[in-house]
Write a protein that holds these residues in place. Structure first.
Motif, PDB file in Angstrom:
ATOM      1  N   THR A  39       1.133  -1.209   0.037  1.00 15.69           N
ATOM      2  CA  THR A  39       0.029   0.139   0.019  1.00 15.69           C
ATOM      3  C   THR A  39       0.993   1.447  -0.136  1.00 15.69           C
ATOM      4  O   THR A  39       1.582   1.375   1.060  1.00 15.69           O
ATOM      5  CB  THR A  39      -1.023   0.145   1.363  1.00 15.69           C
ATOM      6  OG1 THR A  39      -1.881  -0.994   1.270  1.00 15.69           O
ATOM      7  CG2 THR A  39      -1.819   1.264   1.231  1.00 15.69           C
ATOM      8  N   GLU A 199      -9.813   1.587   7.545  1.00 13.74           N
ATOM      9  CA  GLU A 199      -9.714   0.129   8.091  1.00 13.74           C
ATOM     10  C   GLU A 199     -10.039  -0.741   7.235  1.00 13.74           C
ATOM     11  O   GLU A 199      -9.454  -2.108   6.999  1.00 13.74           O
ATOM     12  CB  GLU A 199     -10.451   0.022   9.359  1.00 13.74           C
ATOM     13  CG  GLU A 199     -10.356  -1.324  10.098  1.00 13.74           C
ATOM     14  CD  GLU A 199     -11.147  -1.404  11.219  1.00 13.74           C
ATOM     15  OE1 GLU A 199     -10.940  -2.455  12.024  1.00 13.74           O
ATOM     16  OE2 GLU A 199     -11.987  -0.361  11.507  1.00 13.74           O
ATOM     17  N   THR A 202      -7.537  -1.612   4.365  1.00 15.80           N
ATOM     18  CA  THR A 202      -6.281  -2.352   4.808  1.00 15.80           C
ATOM     19  C   THR A 202      -6.771  -3.738   5.016  1.00 15.80           C
ATOM     20  O   THR A 202      -5.859  -4.736   4.846  1.00 15.80           O
ATOM     21  CB  THR A 202      -6.085  -1.796   6.410  1.00 15.80           C
ATOM     22  OG1 THR A 202      -5.675  -0.428   6.240  1.00 15.80           O
ATOM     23  CG2 THR A 202      -4.923  -2.486   6.887  1.00 15.80           C
ATOM     24  N   THR A 225      -2.230   3.544   7.429  1.00 17.66           N
ATOM     25  CA  THR A 225      -2.668   2.842   6.310  1.00 17.66           C
ATOM     26  C   THR A 225      -1.557   2.303   5.386  1.00 17.66           C
ATOM     27  O   THR A 225      -1.564   1.466   4.929  1.00 17.66           O
ATOM     28  CB  THR A 225      -3.674   3.577   5.574  1.00 17.66           C
ATOM     29  OG1 THR A 225      -4.670   4.157   6.332  1.00 17.66           O
ATOM     30  CG2 THR A 225      -4.322   2.604   4.599  1.00 17.66           C
TER      31      THR A 225
END
Length: 338
Positions: A39, A199, A202, A225
């Motif tokens: 990410t 969230e 993720t 994140t």
């Protein structure tokens, strides 16, 4: 593709918009790589080139934008050389994008379920109508939409902002892409919903293994994140580092300025926010040196006319390749005045 080869590699990307007042040089020499399962956050204030970079990757630049030079390599293939038909097949299948405004991105006259099923049909996923509906409901459940079976038949206006954003993410992930590009996915959402969306992304990365590019103007959004953060300004990359290292030890004056704009508490005292003075550069006539020079309190004469090299903490200049932590600033040169 070997383990050392990035899933996505953008090399020396240059993008301009040819307007009636002249050429706007929106992106100038940008290099970005994204590894499988990673990410990456791209941050910077409005007009820094974040969204234009993402649109160039997918060849969705609006008129009169055009890629001038560079390459965008995905799984070893240069996307800038692929046919229009090949790109249509790739978008939404191998690479998906979540756009800024979910209300304008969703078609108001079709139900949420119909739009997710359509994404499967466009990419010739061999599923019956029942299988496609089941897959759509599965995706709505995956992104945390309650009572997914009944909400399958709801229209966009019947969803809250946070639910529409979740529906957009479900649509983007239904074909199980290798790369998800999320452009300001938490804009206009309240703080609680922002946290839920982050969230969710993720968790989805962990469940699906997809790589994510998260684009935002808010450093706080990417702090927990993203594994790596790229800071852009004036169409160029200012700094790139692992997330924890960037927050512990920012190297570029622009990154440090962004950090001072983040509200925080230190013990009983409250720190005053310090805005960055001045305005972003005019990209019709971009500076030949560092784009941040007019707003930088540490600028030197050489910053005006020479584009800075990339330096790591060790002070070694890097004109190619990637280090773990690099910044484009002449102050990091070992020979710079102290």
């Amino acid at each position: 593709m070997s383990a050392a080869t990035p899933l996505l590699a953008v090399k020396d990307l240059n993008v301009s918009f040819f307007t009636h007042v002249g050429e706007v040089k929106a992106i100038r020499g940008v290099d970005i790589h994204v590894n499988a399962g990673e990410t990456v956050g791209i941050v910077g204030e409005s007009g820094s080139g974040k969204s234009v970079t993402s649109l160039a990757i997918l060849r969705l630049l609006p008129y009169p934008g055009r890629v001038i030079s560079g390459s965008v390599t995905f799984r070893g293939e240069n996307l800038l050389e692929k046919s229009a038909g090949s790109m249509r097949a790739l978008r939404g299948d191998e690479i998906s994008m979540v756009f800024q405004d979910p209300m304008t991105s969703l078609n108001p006259v079709f139900t949420i379920g119909e739009q997710i099923v359509e994404a499967l049909a466009v990419h010739n996923k061999k599923k019956s109508a029942g299988e496609a509906k089941a897959k759509a409901i599965e995706m709505l459940n995956l992104v945390g939409i309650p009572d997914a079976v009944s909400r399958f038949g709801a229209y966009p206006h019947e969803f809250s902002g946070g639910m529409r954003q979740r529906a957009m993410i479900a649509m983007a992930l239904v074909c199980e892409p290798s790369l998800l590009i999320a452009d300001e996915p938490t804009t206009a959402l309240d703080v609680t919903i922002q946290a839920q969306i982050l969230e969710l992304m993720t968790n989805l990365r962990e469940k699906t293994g997809a790589s994510i590019i998260l684009i935002t103007h808010d450093l706080a959004v990417v702090s927990e994140t993203c594994s790596r953060i790229i800071v852009m300004y004036g169409g160029q990359i200012m700094e790139e580092a692992p997330a924890a290292e960037l927050f512990e030890n920012p190297l570029h004056p622009y990154t440090k300025g962004l950090m001072r704009c983040i509200p925080r508490h230190t013990g009983a005292a409250r720190e005053r926010l310090v805005p960055i003075p001045g305005t972003p550069p005019d990209l019709l006539k971009p500076p030949s040196g560092c784009p941040f020079v007019e707003r930088c309190g540490q600028a030197m004469m050489m910053c005006l006319d020479r584009r800075p090299a990339f330096y790591g903490e060790s002070g070694h200049g890097e004109h190619s390749g990637h280090s773990e932590h690099r910044a484009s600033c002449w102050r990091l040169d070992p020979e710079a005045p102290k």
